[in-house]
Enzyme design. Structure first.
Site: not given
Ligand code: PXG
Length: 292
Positions: A52, A151, A184
């Site tokens: 990721r 991220k 989320e």
């Protein structure tokens, strides 16, 4: 407090772990990061976290100056240098020092930071009694502007929502997409259980592809519980039998109240409890060994 911090290839004392004020991570939030945990002397799902991280870096046109294998080694060595078995690992790669201007070409060398430290866990009563959460007024970033699956060090969207939860006196908050779908939480993914089926928002709504959420999907498949990634509105959470959150810090956390509405019978749900139990087992046996 950590004894050693990894900074650009070296393990240094925390007081010597300093970066330039001209680092674009500081000036613009230009960079990427990961939050990882080690359990029982093993780094949990390190490969997925690194995947990721490198994907996030690739999307923002940033070349991390270490191979994935070298980064894996650096993470393991940092945990070992701090003699930790259960810890939180923060991996940060910034654009690096440059000048006063957005242009990343002025930043030839990304800054690589690895901090391994003890973790501040949710109190046990959150798991025994469940969490109260609110829906935040702050909407999740649109994936068409800045995709939340990156991220990045730009966490202001989440921080604005987090401040709302602090003001409301609750530990987490649900963020909706600009279309009003549940996306989320500020630092966790969300799942709802209805009539024995599990629902979670699809990535297309604009959320982070959580590693804990991926492990949860694996556990649900193992338990033969049907799970779907579909858009839903907050009303679906209000009327769910169970709601739970997943994240590296929270693990699997039961939610018993959303915007003042009781969820199910107001106690942590059975499916949530079973997933957490299995998650715990997995964390104790899996992972990249730190101590050989
Ligand atoms: N959504 C968001 C926006 C997150 O930041 C998650 C979901 C859950 O992803 P993982 O891969 O952890 O299952 C996150 C993760 C911290 C901290 O220090 C934040 C996260 C993870 C660990 C620590 O606030 N966020």
């Amino acid at each position: 407090m950590a004894k050693y911090i990894y900074l650009n290839g070296e393990l240094v004392a925390p007081e010597d772990a300093k970066i330039s004020v001209l680092d674009h991570g500081v000036l613009y939030g230009d960079g990427v990061f990961e939050g990882i945990r080690a359990y029982n002397g093993r780094v949990f799902r390190l490969d997925q976290h690194l995947h990721r991280l490198y994907d996030s870096a690739h999307v923002i046109h940033m070349q991390i100056p270490l191979s994935v294998a070298e980064m894996e080694q650096a993470v393991v060595e940092t945990v070992r240098a701090n003699a930790l078995r259960d810890c939180y690992i923060r991996l940060v790669v910034t654009r690096g020092p440059g000048d006063l201007g957005l242009d990343p070409r002025r930043c030839p060398r990304p800054t690589v930071i690895i901090i391994a430290d003890s973790i501040e866990l949710y109190p046990q009563r959150y798991y025994d009694e469940g969490l109260h959460v609110i829906t935040c007024a702050t909407r999740r970033n649109s994936p068409e502007a800045l995709d939340p699956s990156i991220k990045s060090l730009n966490y202001l969207n989440n921080i604005m929502a987090k401040i709302e939860t602090v003001q409301a006196g609750v530990p987490e908050g649900i963020m909706l997409s600009s279309e009003g779908y549940v996306a989320e939480c500020t630092g966790d993914n969300i799942f709802v259980v209805q009539h024995g089926e599990v629902l979670t928002p699809p990535m297309s709504v604009g959320n982070l592809a959580g590693i804990t959420a991926q492990v949860t999907m694996e556990i649900l498949r193992e338990m033969d519980i049907p799970v779907a990634a579909e858009n839903f509105r907050i009303l679906t959470a209000y009327t769910a039998d169970e709601v739970f959150l997943t994240g590296t810090a929270a693990e699997i956390a039961p939610v018993v109240q959303v915007d003042g509405r009781k969820i199910g019978d107001g106690k942590p749900g059975e499916i949530t409890r079973k997933i957490h139990e299995r998650f715990h087992q997995i964390t104790q046996i899996e992972g990249t060994p730190v101590y050989g």
